[in-house]
Write a protein that holds these residues in place. Structure first.
Motif, PDB file in Angstrom:
ATOM      1  N   LEU A  52       0.835  -1.191   0.000  1.00  0.00           N
ATOM      2  CA  LEU A  52       0.000   0.000   0.000  1.00  0.00           C
ATOM      3  C   LEU A  52       0.873   1.245   0.000  1.00  0.00           C
ATOM      4  CD1 LEU A  52      -2.528  -1.018   2.827  1.00  0.00           C
ATOM      5  CD2 LEU A  52      -2.839  -1.256   0.349  1.00  0.00           C
ATOM      6  N   VAL A  53       0.350   2.316  -0.603  1.00  0.00           N
ATOM      7  CA  VAL A  53       1.022   3.614  -0.568  1.00  0.00           C
ATOM      8  C   VAL A  53       0.035   4.668  -0.087  1.00  0.00           C
ATOM      9  CG1 VAL A  53       2.717   3.111  -2.366  1.00  0.00           C
ATOM     10  CG2 VAL A  53       0.502   4.071  -3.003  1.00  0.00           C
ATOM     11  N   ALA A  54       0.568   5.711   0.519  1.00  0.00           N
ATOM     12  CA  ALA A  54      -0.224   6.879   0.908  1.00  0.00           C
ATOM     13  C   ALA A  54       0.152   8.020  -0.026  1.00  0.00           C
ATOM     14  CB  ALA A  54       0.051   7.260   2.359  1.00  0.00           C
ATOM     15  N   GLU A  55      -0.853   8.711  -0.496  1.00  0.00           N
ATOM     16  CA  GLU A  55      -0.652   9.894  -1.345  1.00  0.00           C
ATOM     17  C   GLU A  55      -1.179  11.118  -0.627  1.00  0.00           C
ATOM     18  OE1 GLU A  55      -2.544   9.667  -5.135  1.00  0.00           O
ATOM     19  OE2 GLU A  55      -1.163   8.148  -5.896  1.00  0.00           O
ATOM     20  N   VAL A  56      -0.426  12.185  -0.704  1.00  0.00           N
ATOM     21  CA  VAL A  56      -0.847  13.477  -0.177  1.00  0.00           C
ATOM     22  C   VAL A  56      -0.662  14.500  -1.284  1.00  0.00           C
ATOM     23  CG1 VAL A  56      -0.357  15.278   1.515  1.00  0.00           C
ATOM     24  CG2 VAL A  56      -0.222  12.878   2.196  1.00  0.00           C
ATOM     25  N   ASN A  57      -1.742  15.155  -1.642  1.00  0.00           N
ATOM     26  CA  ASN A  57      -1.683  16.155  -2.714  1.00  0.00           C
ATOM     27  C   ASN A  57      -1.013  15.609  -3.977  1.00  0.00           C
ATOM     28  OD1 ASN A  57      -2.854  17.889  -0.872  1.00  0.00           O
ATOM     29  ND2 ASN A  57      -0.934  18.906  -0.354  1.00  0.00           N
ATOM     30  N   GLY A  58      -1.267  14.339  -4.290  1.00  0.00           N
ATOM     31  CA  GLY A  58      -0.720  13.718  -5.493  1.00  0.00           C
ATOM     32  C   GLY A  58       0.696  13.198  -5.364  1.00  0.00           C
ATOM     33  N   PHE A  59       1.322  13.341  -4.203  1.00  0.00           N
ATOM     34  CA  PHE A  59       2.695  12.866  -3.990  1.00  0.00           C
ATOM     35  C   PHE A  59       2.680  11.632  -3.092  1.00  0.00           C
ATOM     36  CE2 PHE A  59       3.083  17.445  -4.684  1.00  0.00           C
ATOM     37  CZ  PHE A  59       4.036  17.471  -5.694  1.00  0.00           C
ATOM     38  N   LEU A  60       3.505  10.646  -3.423  1.00  0.00           N
ATOM     39  CA  LEU A  60       3.645   9.494  -2.535  1.00  0.00           C
ATOM     40  C   LEU A  60       4.318   9.966  -1.256  1.00  0.00           C
ATOM     41  CD1 LEU A  60       4.674   6.273  -4.490  1.00  0.00           C
ATOM     42  CD2 LEU A  60       2.437   7.038  -3.747  1.00  0.00           C
ATOM     43  N   SER A  61       3.669   9.722  -0.149  1.00  0.00           N
ATOM     44  CA  SER A  61       4.194  10.172   1.135  1.00  0.00           C
ATOM     45  C   SER A  61       4.606   9.019   2.028  1.00  0.00           C
ATOM     46  CB  SER A  61       3.141  11.016   1.863  1.00  0.00           C
ATOM     47  OG  SER A  61       1.954  10.265   2.032  1.00  0.00           O
ATOM     48  N   GLY A  62       4.155   7.806   1.719  1.00  0.00           N
ATOM     49  CA  GLY A  62       4.489   6.664   2.549  1.00  0.00           C
ATOM     50  C   GLY A  62       4.166   5.355   1.860  1.00  0.00           C
ATOM     51  N   TYR A  63       4.648   4.295   2.471  1.00  0.00           N
ATOM     52  CA  TYR A  63       4.562   2.961   1.867  1.00  0.00           C
ATOM     53  C   TYR A  63       4.611   1.913   2.967  1.00  0.00           C
ATOM     54  CZ  TYR A  63       7.046  -1.153  -0.021  1.00  0.00           C
ATOM     55  OH  TYR A  63       7.457  -2.423  -0.323  1.00  0.00           O
ATOM     56  N   ILE A  64       3.838   0.839   2.788  1.00  0.00           N
ATOM     57  CA  ILE A  64       3.897  -0.311   3.690  1.00  0.00           C
ATOM     58  C   ILE A  64       3.820  -1.576   2.846  1.00  0.00           C
ATOM     59  CG2 ILE A  64       1.405  -0.425   4.123  1.00  0.00           C
ATOM     60  CD1 ILE A  64       2.101  -1.113   7.065  1.00  0.00           C
ATOM     61  N   SER A  65       4.620  -2.563   3.214  1.00  0.00           N
ATOM     62  CA  SER A  65       4.550  -3.863   2.551  1.00  0.00           C
ATOM     63  C   SER A  65       4.347  -4.932   3.610  1.00  0.00           C
ATOM     64  CB  SER A  65       5.815  -4.144   1.738  1.00  0.00           C
ATOM     65  OG  SER A  65       6.925  -4.353   2.584  1.00  0.00           O
TER      66      SER A  65
END
Length: 147
Positions: A52-65
Motif C-alpha cells: 500500500l502507498v499513501a498519497e498526499v496532494n498527489g505525492f507518494l508520502s508513505g509505503y507499507i509492505s
C-alpha cells in the motif's frame, strides 16, 4: 507543510521508482535497481503480499509492505510487515498509523493467525510506534548474513 487528507491505495508498478527510493532511505543502502524492480514486480503479483502507498496532494508520502506465509509453528497463515516508510516531510501527521490501519482492513479478508513486524534495535521511535499501534514485544530476532 499543509496538505489534504492522505489517500491510501494499492501500490502498482508505476510506484516502483519512488518506493525504491523509500526502501533505500529506510535501509540506508543503495540497492541495485534492476534487481529491486524484478523483486517488486514479483512481490506485487503474489496474492500473499499486500503493498500500500499513501498519497498526499498527489505525492507518494508513505509505503507499507506485508507478506503472508503459512508457518508450521503458528499453525496457519501469518502476515509480517516488511517495510513501513513515511517520507520525512510527511512524518508526525498520522500517515504511518493510516497505513497500518489500512493494512489491517485489507488483512480482514484473510484467515490468519497474527500480524508481526520486526524493527531494527536502533529504531526506538519505531518500537514505540508499534507498541502504540497495539503490537506486543514478544521476540528477539537474530540474523546471519550469507558469507
Amino acid at each position: 507543510m499543509t496538505f489534504t487528507h492522505p489517500i491510501v491505495r494499492q501500490a502498482c508498478m508505476e510506484d516502483c521508482k519512488l518506493i525504491y527510493g523509500f526502501v533505500c532511505e529506510l535501509e540506508e543502502w543503495d540497492f541495485d535497481y534492476s534487481i529491486f524492480e524484478n523483486l517488486y514486480r514479483r512481490n506485487l503479483n503474489n496474492p500473499e503480499n499486500i503493498y500500500l502507498v499513501a498519497e498526499v496532494n498527489g505525492f507518494l508520502s508513505g509505503y507499507i509492505s506485508c507478506h503472508g506465509q503459512f508457518l508450521l509453528h503458528h499453525g496457519g497463515r501469518v502476515f509480517e510487515i516488511q517495510e513501513l516508510y513515511v517520507a520525512p516531510e510527511f512524518r508526525s501527521n498520522g500517515i504511518g498509523q493510516l497505513l497500518v490501519q489500512n493494512l489491517e482492513s485489507a488483512l480482514s479478508l484473510f484467515d490468519y493467525r497474527s500480524l508481526e513486524v520486526t524493527a531494527h534495535k536502533k529504531r526506538e521511535k519505531t518500537h514505540d510506534f508499534y507498541l502504540k499501534m497495539g503490537f506486543h514485544f514478544t521476540h528477539l530476532k537474530f540474523t546471519k548474513d550469507k558469507i
